[in-house]
Design a protein around this motif. Structure first.
Motif, short mmCIF file in Angstrom:
data_model
loop_
_atom_site.label_atom_id
_atom_site.label_comp_id
_atom_site.label_asym_id
_atom_site.label_seq_id
_atom_site.Cartn_x
_atom_site.Cartn_y
_atom_site.Cartn_z
N MET A 1 0.85 -1.19 0.00
CA MET A 1 0.00 0.00 0.00
C MET A 1 0.88 1.24 0.00
O MET A 1 1.90 1.28 0.68
N LYS A 2 0.49 2.24 -0.74
CA LYS A 2 1.26 3.48 -0.83
C LYS A 2 1.22 4.22 0.51
O LYS A 2 0.23 4.19 1.22
N PRO A 3 2.32 4.91 0.85
CA PRO A 3 2.40 5.50 2.19
C PRO A 3 1.58 6.77 2.35
O PRO A 3 1.17 7.41 1.37
N ILE A 4 1.38 7.14 3.59
CA ILE A 4 0.79 8.42 3.96
C ILE A 4 1.95 9.36 4.31
O ILE A 4 2.85 8.99 5.07
N ILE A 5 1.93 10.55 3.74
CA ILE A 5 2.97 11.54 3.99
C ILE A 5 2.49 12.46 5.10
O ILE A 5 1.41 13.06 5.00
N VAL A 6 3.28 12.59 6.16
CA VAL A 6 2.93 13.46 7.28
C VAL A 6 4.01 14.53 7.42
O VAL A 6 5.19 14.21 7.62
N GLY A 7 3.62 15.78 7.29
CA GLY A 7 4.55 16.88 7.51
C GLY A 7 4.54 17.29 8.97
O GLY A 7 3.49 17.36 9.60
N THR A 8 5.74 17.54 9.52
CA THR A 8 5.81 17.95 10.93
C THR A 8 6.71 19.16 11.09
O THR A 8 7.71 19.30 10.38
N ASP A 9 6.35 20.04 12.02
CA ASP A 9 7.22 21.13 12.45
C ASP A 9 7.42 21.05 13.96
O ASP A 9 7.87 22.00 14.58
N PHE A 10 7.06 19.89 14.53
CA PHE A 10 7.20 19.61 15.96
C PHE A 10 6.29 20.48 16.82
O PHE A 10 6.54 20.65 18.02
N SER A 11 5.25 21.00 16.22
CA SER A 11 4.23 21.73 16.97
C SER A 11 3.20 20.74 17.48
O SER A 11 3.12 19.59 17.03
N GLN A 12 2.37 21.20 18.42
CA GLN A 12 1.31 20.33 18.95
C GLN A 12 0.34 19.93 17.85
O GLN A 12 -0.14 18.79 17.82
N GLY A 13 0.08 20.85 16.93
CA GLY A 13 -0.80 20.53 15.82
C GLY A 13 -0.27 19.39 14.97
O GLY A 13 -1.02 18.52 14.52
N SER A 14 1.03 19.38 14.71
CA SER A 14 1.61 18.31 13.90
C SER A 14 1.63 16.98 14.65
O SER A 14 1.56 15.92 14.04
N PHE A 15 1.73 17.03 15.98
CA PHE A 15 1.66 15.80 16.77
C PHE A 15 0.27 15.18 16.68
O PHE A 15 0.13 13.95 16.58
N VAL A 16 -0.76 16.03 16.74
CA VAL A 16 -2.13 15.54 16.58
C VAL A 16 -2.31 14.91 15.20
O VAL A 16 -2.92 13.85 15.05
N ALA A 17 -1.75 15.57 14.17
CA ALA A 17 -1.85 15.04 12.80
C ALA A 17 -1.21 13.66 12.70
O ALA A 17 -1.74 12.76 12.05
N LEU A 18 -0.07 13.48 13.35
CA LEU A 18 0.60 12.18 13.30
C LEU A 18 -0.22 11.12 14.01
O LEU A 18 -0.30 9.97 13.55
N GLU A 19 -0.84 11.47 15.13
CA GLU A 19 -1.71 10.51 15.84
C GLU A 19 -2.82 10.01 14.92
O GLU A 19 -3.10 8.81 14.85
N ILE A 20 -3.46 10.94 14.23
CA ILE A 20 -4.55 10.55 13.34
C ILE A 20 -4.02 9.77 12.14
O ILE A 20 -4.65 8.81 11.68
N ALA A 21 -2.85 10.16 11.63
CA ALA A 21 -2.25 9.45 10.50
C ALA A 21 -1.96 7.99 10.87
O ALA A 21 -2.12 7.09 10.03
N VAL A 22 -1.53 7.75 12.11
CA VAL A 22 -1.29 6.37 12.54
C VAL A 22 -2.59 5.57 12.50
O VAL A 22 -2.61 4.42 12.04
N ASP A 23 -3.67 6.17 12.95
CA ASP A 23 -4.97 5.50 12.92
C ASP A 23 -5.37 5.17 11.48
O ASP A 23 -5.82 4.06 11.18
N ILE A 24 -5.20 6.16 10.58
CA ILE A 24 -5.54 5.93 9.17
C ILE A 24 -4.64 4.86 8.58
O ILE A 24 -5.11 3.96 7.85
N ALA A 25 -3.34 4.93 8.86
CA ALA A 25 -2.40 3.95 8.31
C ALA A 25 -2.74 2.53 8.76
O ALA A 25 -2.64 1.57 7.97
N ASN A 26 -3.16 2.37 10.01
CA ASN A 26 -3.53 1.05 10.49
C ASN A 26 -4.74 0.50 9.76
O ASN A 26 -4.82 -0.69 9.44
N LYS A 27 -5.68 1.37 9.47
CA LYS A 27 -6.89 0.92 8.79
C LYS A 27 -6.65 0.69 7.30
O LYS A 27 -7.34 -0.09 6.66
N MET A 28 -5.66 1.39 6.74
CA MET A 28 -5.34 1.23 5.31
C MET A 28 -4.14 0.32 5.09
O MET A 28 -3.72 0.11 3.96
N ARG A 29 -3.56 -0.17 6.17
CA ARG A 29 -2.41 -1.07 6.11
C ARG A 29 -1.25 -0.45 5.33
O ARG A 29 -0.67 -1.08 4.44
#
Length: 274
Positions: free
Chosen positions: A1-29
């Motif tokens: 499966m093609k990857p999900i790209i997550v951009g981070t600047d180490f802000s709290q907003g980007s940490f939340v984005a990564l949390e959700i991306a992990v959930d999506i990645a698990n469901k999309m394998r």
């Protein structure tokens, strides 16, 4: 499966984005490619900035990889403008989605943060999910709002919205929008087609119609009324035009929405809809 790209600047907003991306990645394998982009103007040297970023990226991977059920979180440091670097990463890895966070700032800072997200939406050749810092990622994405208007591109957001609904077991709230009463019959036809699609895909849905003067205000108010967890919109232009000018409504949605916004380029919906 093609990857999900997550951009981070180490802000709290980007940490939340990564949390959700992990959930999506698990469901999309799928895997996650975590990207930090070096900025040219810094108070510290690029080497020092890269060293600190490397430490943080490794820590984030170590934190989240135990939660990855099928793939892995891998990191990379890129240089250049943020939007170009993220878009290049999508092309290089054939990414299926970009997930980014926006800070819950105010005033001028909020505008700048939102502008960065808008530029990423403009450049990325795939759907982009923008997530506000204050969003409660512990809450499941139960309710997805899909605004439908009478134009050629409006229904193109339906397949990716349906795919997200399948991933999270969500109910889709179909919001029909017209500016004049004369358009009501045509809108009804559009909404019937969307309902049929959702029914065929086995997705629960609700449908309402609204007249509007201000698109963004009407959509966001409806999202608030139904306690939506995600809204799916078009950029209003195809990707080549969006690079020059993102539609005004799309800009306002990215700037103002307190819930995640999934931005779709018409005729460039990516693998998430397949």
């Amino acid at each position: 499966m093609k990857p999900i790209i997550v951009g981070t600047d180490f802000s709290q907003g980007s940490f939340v984005a990564l949390e959700i991306a992990v959930d999506i990645a698990n469901k999309m394998r799928s895997d996650i490619k975590l990207i930090w982009v070096r900025k040219e103007k810094k108070l510290v040297s690029l080497d020092e900035a890269s060293r600190k970023a490397t430490e943080q990226l490794k820590a984030l991977c170590a934190q989240h990889n135990p939660n990855m059920k099928y793939g892995r979180v891998e990191w990379e440091i890129l240089g250049g403008k943020v939007e170009n670097a993220i878009a290049d990463a999508v092309r290089h890895y054939d990414g299926q989605m970009v997930v980014i966070g926006t800070n819950g700032a105010s005033g001028y800072e909020k505008y700048i943060m939102g502008s960065t997200a808008v530029r990423i939406v403009q450049e990325a050749p795939c759907p982009v999910l923008t997530i506000r810092e204050g969003f409660n990622f512990h809450k499941a994405l139960e309710r997805i709002v899909v605004p439908i208007r009478i134009n050629a591109n409006s229904r193109q957001k339906v397949p990716p919205a349906a795919q997200m609904a399948k991933i999270f077991g969500s109910t889709v709230y179909i919001l029909g929008l017209v500016e004049t009463a004369q358009d009501a019959f045509t809108l009804k036809t559009y909404l019937k087609q969307v309902e049929q699609y959702m029914a065929q895909e086995g997705i629960a849905y609700h449908t309402v119609g609204r007249r509007y003067d201000n698109y963004t205000q009407t959509v966001l108010k409806y999202c608030e009324d139904v306690q939506a967890d995600l809204v799916v919109i078009n950029t209003e232009q195809d990707r080549l035009l969006a690079r020059l000018f993102l539609g005004t409504n799309a800009q306002q949605m990215v700037h103002k929405s307190q819930i995640p916004v999934l931005c779709i380029h018409p005729e460039d919906i990516g693998d998430i809809a397949r």
